[in-house]
Design a protein around this motif. Structure first.
Motif, PDB file in Angstrom:
ATOM      1  N   CYS A  77       0.845  -1.201   0.000  1.00 32.91           N
ATOM      2  CA  CYS A  77       0.000   0.000   0.000  1.00 32.91           C
ATOM      3  C   CYS A  77       0.879   1.250   0.000  1.00 32.91           C
ATOM      4  CB  CYS A  77      -0.847   0.039   1.264  1.00 32.91           C
ATOM      5  SG  CYS A  77      -1.766  -1.461   1.617  1.00 32.91           S
ATOM      6  N   HIS A  78       0.355   2.329  -0.526  1.00 34.92           N
ATOM      7  CA  HIS A  78       1.078   3.604  -0.468  1.00 34.92           C
ATOM      8  C   HIS A  78       1.284   3.998   0.994  1.00 34.92           C
ATOM      9  CE1 HIS A  78       1.095   4.776  -4.736  1.00 34.92           C
ATOM     10  NE2 HIS A  78      -0.017   4.081  -4.810  1.00 34.92           N
ATOM     11  N   CYS A  82      -1.365   1.818   4.708  1.00 31.61           N
ATOM     12  CA  CYS A  82      -1.179   0.431   5.169  1.00 31.61           C
ATOM     13  C   CYS A  82      -2.320   0.037   6.120  1.00 31.61           C
ATOM     14  CB  CYS A  82       0.173   0.301   5.874  1.00 31.61           C
ATOM     15  SG  CYS A  82       0.449  -1.329   6.598  1.00 31.61           S
ATOM     16  N   ASN A  88       4.116  -0.776   5.995  1.00 34.55           N
ATOM     17  CA  ASN A  88       4.903  -0.407   4.807  1.00 34.55           C
ATOM     18  C   ASN A  88       6.062   0.534   5.168  1.00 34.55           C
ATOM     19  OD1 ASN A  88       3.226   1.742   5.319  1.00 34.55           O
ATOM     20  ND2 ASN A  88       2.257   1.767   3.295  1.00 34.55           N
ATOM     21  N   TRP A 115       4.991   1.018  -4.358  1.00 29.87           N
ATOM     22  CA  TRP A 115       3.652   1.065  -3.756  1.00 29.87           C
ATOM     23  C   TRP A 115       2.614   1.057  -4.874  1.00 29.87           C
ATOM     24  CZ3 TRP A 115       5.623  -0.204   0.435  1.00 29.87           C
ATOM     25  CH2 TRP A 115       6.641   0.486   1.059  1.00 29.87           C
TER      26      TRP A 115
END
Ligand code: FES
Length: 143
Positions: A77-78, A82, A88, A115
């Motif tokens: 995920c960006h 998360c 992340n 991401w």
């Protein structure tokens, strides 16, 4: 028409083995969307679904290279998205610290952390296409 470099010509016919770790919530869904949307990408990747990019231990990366994988992508995920809040960020931090080891082993161009959100199917297919081209230029890890 762009002519091929000597290095590119040497690897004609080479089909790289690429491992792509995808977090279950975003990048795996992005990969799924790429498939559902019929975005084309090379069949060179094998996806390993993990709950979060933070689950990817650097030891997995070394082990995969040791087993002859030509390139490794870790996706999640960006930052800020998360599902486990900071997984992340931990992955990014850990992998940044690990870059020196990859450089020392000459593997840094064969590894990428990216991401991809659940709505970025197109981006996922472009990422796989670009990374596959990069690995094809490098050639097989184990000759
Ligand atoms: S759940 Fe996607 S990176 Fe953590």
């Amino acid at each position: 028409m762009k002519s091929k470099t000597k290095n590119e010509e040497e690897h004609i016919g080479f089909r790289p083995n690429i491992l792509c770790f995808c977090c279950s919530w975003c990048s795996y869904a992005g990969a799924d969307l790429a498939g559902v949307s019929r975005f084309q990408y090379p069949p060179s990747i094998r996806i390993v679904r993990v709950m979060c990019s933070g689950r990817v231990d650097p030891a997995f990366i070394l082990e995969a290279f040791k087993d002859g994988i030509d390139g490794i992508l870790v996706t999640g995920c960006h930052i800020g998205d998360c599902h486990y809040l900071k997984g992340n960020e931990y992955a990014k931090e850990r992998i940044e610290r690990y870059q020196d080891v990859l450089k020392m082993l000459g593997l840094e161009k064969r590894f990428k952390l990216e991401w991809v959100s659940a709505s970025e199917g197109k981006r996922f297919s472009e990422l796989i296409t670009e990374f596959t081209a990069q690995i094809k230029k490098l050639g097989p890890l184990i000759q």
